[in-house]
Design a protein around this motif. Structure first.
Motif, PDB file in Angstrom:
ATOM      1  N   LEU A 126      36.601  52.114  37.169  1.00 17.77           N
ATOM      2  CA  LEU A 126      36.479  51.033  36.185  1.00 17.77           C
ATOM      3  C   LEU A 126      36.014  49.747  36.885  1.00 17.77           C
ATOM      4  O   LEU A 126      36.184  49.592  38.080  1.00 17.77           O
ATOM      5  CB  LEU A 126      37.823  50.782  35.496  1.00 17.77           C
ATOM      6  CG  LEU A 126      38.440  51.937  34.711  1.00 17.77           C
ATOM      7  CD1 LEU A 126      39.728  51.481  34.021  1.00 17.77           C
ATOM      8  CD2 LEU A 126      37.472  52.484  33.670  1.00 17.77           C
ATOM      9  N   PHE A 127      35.449  48.842  36.112  1.00 17.22           N
ATOM     10  CA  PHE A 127      35.022  47.518  36.614  1.00 17.22           C
ATOM     11  C   PHE A 127      34.104  47.661  37.835  1.00 17.22           C
ATOM     12  O   PHE A 127      34.209  46.921  38.806  1.00 17.22           O
ATOM     13  CB  PHE A 127      36.241  46.631  36.913  1.00 17.22           C
ATOM     14  CG  PHE A 127      37.194  46.553  35.744  1.00 17.22           C
ATOM     15  CD1 PHE A 127      36.843  45.836  34.609  1.00 17.22           C
ATOM     16  CD2 PHE A 127      38.395  47.241  35.752  1.00 17.22           C
ATOM     17  CE1 PHE A 127      37.693  45.784  33.511  1.00 17.22           C
ATOM     18  CE2 PHE A 127      39.249  47.208  34.648  1.00 17.22           C
ATOM     19  CZ  PHE A 127      38.909  46.475  33.526  1.00 17.22           C
ATOM     20  N   ALA A 128      33.215  48.664  37.769  1.00 12.31           N
ATOM     21  CA  ALA A 128      32.342  48.979  38.907  1.00 12.31           C
ATOM     22  C   ALA A 128      31.329  47.869  39.170  1.00 12.31           C
ATOM     23  O   ALA A 128      30.798  47.767  40.274  1.00 12.31           O
ATOM     24  CB  ALA A 128      31.628  50.301  38.652  1.00 12.31           C
ATOM     25  N   GLY A 129      31.051  47.053  38.181  1.00 14.76           N
ATOM     26  CA  GLY A 129      30.088  45.972  38.369  1.00 14.76           C
ATOM     27  C   GLY A 129      30.675  44.757  39.069  1.00 14.76           C
ATOM     28  O   GLY A 129      29.978  43.764  39.296  1.00 14.76           O
ATOM     29  N   PHE A 130      31.967  44.828  39.416  1.00 19.15           N
ATOM     30  CA  PHE A 130      32.633  43.692  40.060  1.00 19.15           C
ATOM     31  C   PHE A 130      32.800  43.947  41.555  1.00 19.15           C
ATOM     32  O   PHE A 130      32.978  45.089  41.986  1.00 19.15           O
ATOM     33  CB  PHE A 130      34.038  43.477  39.476  1.00 19.15           C
ATOM     34  CG  PHE A 130      34.034  42.905  38.087  1.00 19.15           C
ATOM     35  CD1 PHE A 130      34.235  41.540  37.889  1.00 19.15           C
ATOM     36  CD2 PHE A 130      33.840  43.715  36.979  1.00 19.15           C
ATOM     37  CE1 PHE A 130      34.239  41.015  36.608  1.00 19.15           C
ATOM     38  CE2 PHE A 130      33.838  43.195  35.695  1.00 19.15           C
ATOM     39  CZ  PHE A 130      34.039  41.832  35.511  1.00 19.15           C
TER      40      PHE A 130
END
Ligand SMILES: [Zn+2]
Length: 443
Positions: free
Chosen positions: A54-58
């Motif tokens: 999850l939240f791989a773009g962060f």
């Protein structure tokens, strides 16, 4: 569901071109920023969520250290350098009037100015409708879904020329009432929404996700604080009228890991702290010792925290009176071995911080010293501030009969203190003090 979230109108220049969200002194620019606070999500949960994809773009989250008592209004007022709340919670003790103030009534009706605890709320573009604040503890799943949908709609409808600051409180209720497993579907939905918003806004929008405080993720039991105090001869009052020793006021509201005690003129804070030290569930108590020292008294003994500020900056000393209540003796030893401690026992604030970010009591000296100073965290600072052990709470007995807690926060220990901070565009230092977060969030 009639109350509307506060929407800040006209505070930003709508003519600023897109991509040039803010102009710093020397015409320096940065992307537009979506700032989103998730109430009560601890660092470890966000780190685990990212490990699951999850939240791989962060970028990786930093540990954002929440000030003690680890509660929303104190945390956000500190992190945003906003106005100081009147008390630690909605129900508080007014030192001037010498009586308890605030009530559950603050939770009913519109969010009028008298119900705004700190000016950070004026910076919020989105927060849940007021009735949700209470409902989230009764029907957290439905409230969370509705809240997230509203946030998404409002963000997409907002002018794209300026930053947007949203606050989602549902995560705190889910953790308190349902526990960490039930937070997972909520985080997955949020991840989906943020992916969509990222695709929509592109690299021109930075998303900064953070939390206000952490959470002690275990079943919690009550500290029998008032019973114990009464057994020891104290009178617990809602106001101080007339004279007499051993009178205390102890506001109660949420079921949380701290208690604020107020002493009548003839009541000695040191005696109160000594009375509480052996009580099950109490970790330690703090009280002021003159203007430049604070005493910590717990089951593991007493220590004095001293602060001094001179041309070389702020320095702290940890003086063990008997025992080691904050478990800082090993850190003090390291500082001495490194030649960081002066003849008076002081070491630089930065030296203490560098060695205590991951400690059982993160950043304890600076954090606890400020917690009990008048006007620092709250206007009406307590005379004795109690931090519970993990697994214990103090609070309003009527609420105990309604809710069963799977987790709580409020104390000065690592789980409640360690919030997170992460960005799609920037990396932060591994540990960030709440009091030093504003430039990272807003500038
Ligand atoms: Zn909470």
């Amino acid at each position: 569901m009639v109350a509307q979230p506060r929407v800040r109108a006209g505070a930003h220049d709508e003519n600023t071109p897109r991509l040039v969200g803010h102009t710093h002194g020397a015409a320096q620019t940065r992307p537009r920023r979506l700032l989103l606070c998730l109430d009560g999500v601890p660092f470890e949960i966000m780190q685990a969520a990212q490990a699951r994809g999850l939240f791989a773009g962060f970028n990786e989250p930093a540990r954002l250290l929440s000030p003690f008592p680890t509660m929303t209004n104190i945390a956000l007022a500190t992190m945003l350098k906003a106005s100081v709340p009147l008390g630690y919670e909605t129900v508080y003790f007014d030192r001037q009037a010498q009586e308890l103030r605030g009530s559950i009534g603050k939770y009913i009706g519109r969010r009028t100015p008298d119900k705004v605890p700190s000016s950070y709320m004026d910076e919020l573009d989105y927060q849940e409708p007021l009735p949700f604040e209470f409902l989230v503890y009764v029907a957290p799943d439905a409230v969370w879904r509705a809240d997230m949908r509203r946030f998404r709609e409002r963000f997409r409808a907002a002018p794209q020329t300026r930053d947007y600051f949203g606050f989602l409180k549902g995560t705190d209720g889910l953790l308190h009432i349902r526990g960490p497993e039930k937070l997972q579907p909520a985080l997955e939905s949020l991840d989906g929404i943020l992916r969509e918003l990222q695709a929509w806004g592109g690299r021109e929008t930075e998303i900064v996700l953070f939390s206000d405080h952490g959470m002690n993720l275990e079943e919690v039991r009550k500290v029998h604080l008032l019973t114990h105090l009464r057994e020891q001869g104290y009178e617990v009052k809602s106001e101080f009228r007339g004279r007499g020793p051993r009178k205390l006021a102890v506001p109660a509201f949420g079921l949380i890991g701290f208690a604020a005690l107020y002493c009548s003129d003839e009541t000695d804070p040191a005696e109160v702290a000594a009375t509480l030290a052996p009580l099950e569930g109490v970790d330690f108590s703090l009280y002021r010792d003159g203007n430049s020292a604070v005493i910590v008294h717990g089951a593991r003994g007493r220590a004095r925290i001293r602060r001094t500020t001179n041309g070389a900056g702020t320095r702290f000393a940890y003086e063990q009176l008997d025992g080691d209540p904050l478990e800082l003796a090993p850190v003090l030893g390291e500082l001495q071995a490194a030649g960081e401690v002066d003849a008076q026992g002081f070491a630089a604030d930065a030296a203490w911080f560098a060695r205590t970010g991951a400690h059982t009591y993160p950043d304890a000296l600076a954090n606890l010293f400020a917690a009990i100073q008048h006007g620092d965290r709250v206007h009406n600072a307590a005379d004795v501030l109690v931090s519970t052990r993990d697994g214990y709470y103090y609070g309003w007995s009527a609420l105990e009969r309604i809710v069963h807690l799977h987790a709580t926060h409020g104390n000065a220990r690592r789980q409640s203190t360690t919030a997170f901070l992460m960005s799609t565009h920037r990396n932060f230092t591994p540990y960030v003090r709440g009091s030093e977060a504003r430039p990272l969030l807003r500038e």
